[in-house]
Design a protein around this motif. Structure first.
Motif, mmCIF file in Angstrom:
data_model
loop_
_atom_site.group_PDB
_atom_site.id
_atom_site.type_symbol
_atom_site.label_atom_id
_atom_site.label_comp_id
_atom_site.label_asym_id
_atom_site.label_seq_id
_atom_site.Cartn_x
_atom_site.Cartn_y
_atom_site.Cartn_z
ATOM 1 N N ILE A 105 0.509 -1.433 -0.185
ATOM 2 C CA ILE A 105 0.310 0.067 0.443
ATOM 3 C C ILE A 105 0.993 1.154 -0.087
ATOM 4 O O ILE A 105 1.102 2.495 -0.761
ATOM 5 C CB ILE A 105 -1.399 -0.125 1.082
ATOM 6 N N LEU A 106 2.109 1.432 0.860
ATOM 7 C CA LEU A 106 2.501 2.477 1.088
ATOM 8 C C LEU A 106 3.774 2.720 -0.652
ATOM 9 O O LEU A 106 3.897 3.429 -1.057
ATOM 10 C CB LEU A 106 3.782 2.219 1.570
ATOM 11 N N GLN A 107 3.888 1.677 -1.091
ATOM 12 C CA GLN A 107 4.563 2.024 -2.292
ATOM 13 C C GLN A 107 3.248 2.687 -3.438
ATOM 14 O O GLN A 107 3.974 2.756 -4.018
ATOM 15 C CB GLN A 107 5.003 0.598 -2.890
ATOM 16 N N GLY A 108 2.594 1.886 -2.966
ATOM 17 C CA GLY A 108 1.266 2.648 -4.533
ATOM 18 C C GLY A 108 1.878 3.707 -4.167
ATOM 19 O O GLY A 108 0.333 4.615 -5.108
ATOM 20 N N GLY A 109 1.600 4.087 -2.759
ATOM 21 C CA GLY A 109 1.701 5.699 -2.858
ATOM 22 C C GLY A 109 0.252 6.524 -1.586
ATOM 23 O O GLY A 109 0.247 7.545 -1.707
ATOM 24 N N ASP A 110 -0.100 5.206 -0.951
ATOM 25 C CA ASP A 110 -0.846 5.928 -0.049
ATOM 26 C C ASP A 110 -0.571 5.508 0.758
ATOM 27 O O ASP A 110 0.311 4.796 1.471
ATOM 28 C CB ASP A 110 -2.732 4.457 -0.372
ATOM 29 N N ALA A 111 -1.328 6.171 2.189
ATOM 30 C CA ALA A 111 -1.524 5.994 3.605
ATOM 31 C C ALA A 111 -1.918 5.206 3.917
ATOM 32 O O ALA A 111 -2.890 4.716 3.743
ATOM 33 C CB ALA A 111 -1.646 7.880 4.008
ATOM 34 N N VAL A 112 -1.205 4.628 5.366
ATOM 35 C CA VAL A 112 -1.884 3.630 6.304
ATOM 36 C C VAL A 112 -2.025 3.853 7.548
ATOM 37 O O VAL A 112 -1.218 3.712 8.176
ATOM 38 C CB VAL A 112 -0.998 1.805 6.131
ATOM 39 N N GLN A 113 -2.972 3.124 7.810
ATOM 40 C CA GLN A 113 -3.967 3.468 9.349
ATOM 41 C C GLN A 113 -3.519 2.471 9.946
ATOM 42 O O GLN A 113 -4.562 1.254 9.532
ATOM 43 C CB GLN A 113 -5.016 4.183 9.416
ATOM 44 N N LEU A 114 -2.178 1.723 10.295
ATOM 45 C CA LEU A 114 -2.466 0.261 11.461
ATOM 46 C C LEU A 114 -3.038 0.663 13.079
ATOM 47 O O LEU A 114 -2.800 1.573 13.625
ATOM 48 C CB LEU A 114 -0.964 0.264 11.828
ATOM 49 N N VAL A 115 -4.526 -0.639 12.985
ATOM 50 C CA VAL A 115 -4.930 0.120 14.086
ATOM 51 C C VAL A 115 -5.875 -1.886 14.678
ATOM 52 O O VAL A 115 -5.231 -2.421 13.756
ATOM 53 C CB VAL A 115 -6.416 -0.040 14.018
ATOM 54 N N VAL A 116 -4.767 -1.521 16.355
ATOM 55 C CA VAL A 116 -4.782 -2.641 16.670
ATOM 56 C C VAL A 116 -5.341 -2.472 18.056
ATOM 57 O O VAL A 116 -6.138 -2.184 18.938
ATOM 58 C CB VAL A 116 -3.604 -2.959 17.583
ATOM 59 N N LYS A 117 -6.742 -3.603 17.472
ATOM 60 C CA LYS A 117 -7.919 -3.312 18.812
ATOM 61 C C LYS A 117 -7.410 -4.231 19.922
ATOM 62 O O LYS A 117 -6.800 -4.928 20.262
ATOM 63 C CB LYS A 117 -9.185 -4.390 18.277
ATOM 64 N N ILE A 118 -7.649 -3.630 21.391
ATOM 65 C CA ILE A 118 -7.264 -3.557 22.327
ATOM 66 C C ILE A 118 -8.526 -3.894 23.399
ATOM 67 O O ILE A 118 -8.944 -3.461 23.485
ATOM 68 C CB ILE A 118 -6.240 -2.612 22.996
ATOM 69 N N SER A 119 -8.534 -4.899 24.036
ATOM 70 C CA SER A 119 -9.438 -5.016 25.304
ATOM 71 C C SER A 119 -8.453 -5.528 26.660
ATOM 72 O O SER A 119 -7.660 -6.400 26.826
ATOM 73 C CB SER A 119 -10.079 -6.339 25.360
ATOM 74 N N GLY A 120 -8.361 -4.481 28.137
ATOM 75 C CA GLY A 120 -8.014 -5.176 29.011
ATOM 76 C C GLY A 120 -6.922 -4.029 29.373
ATOM 77 O O GLY A 120 -6.532 -3.140 28.527
#
Length: 161
Positions: A105-120
């Protein structure tokens, strides 16, 4: 783009097929040379007198103009932000897949939002996971913001280089 018989100037500054300067030539002679070589006579700019013209392979001028328009359109578009979701207990293989996906995705020129779902109490694990991913993807993009822990998720945005 003005080509062949549509060039109205009486004299042109002619540039050959291989980029060599052929000097100032009457338009009639330039057109005859273009027909003899089976190429197009293309006027680059009407702002100067005499106008600079090039001998370009048949059809190649239109193709170059079309590519130029496509590049201009691509530059106008703002980069999109794509979101990749993870969990703190992700398997190594799945993590590697997400890493490759983010790199593409980054090589294609778009930005990436990395989201980690957490609990506790998984906040520290999620932050460490994101730090590792950011370090691994540093060849393709850089952090726009720091790692943000908020409620039930941790996230970071990477912009392409």
């Amino acid at each position: 783009m003005i080509m062949n018989e549509k060039i109205k100037a009486s004299e042109v500054q002619l540039i050959g097929v291989d980029g060599e300067d052929l000097g100032f030539v009457p338009t009639v002679e330039a057109l005859a040379l273009a027909k003899k070589l089976k190429v197009d006579l293309v006027c680059e700019s009407l702002m100067s007198s005499p106008p600079p013209c090039k001998l370009i392979g048949a059809g190649k001028a239109k193709q170059e103009a079309m590519q130029e328009r496509q590049q201009a359109r691509k530059r106008e578009q703002a980069p999109k932000t794509k979101e990749l979701r993870l969990t703190p207990h992700i398997e190594d293989h799945d993590l590697e897949t997400k890493r490759q996906q983010a790199g593409r995705i980054l090589q294609g020129g778009d930005a990436v939002q990395l989201v980690v779902k957490i609990s506790g109490k998984e906040g520290a694990q999620a932050k460490a996971l994101l730090e590792d991913l950011v370090k691994d993807l540093s060849a393709y993009g850089r952090k726009q913001t720091g790692i943000q822990l908020s409620g039930k998720q941790a996230s970071v945005q990477l912009d392409p280089l």
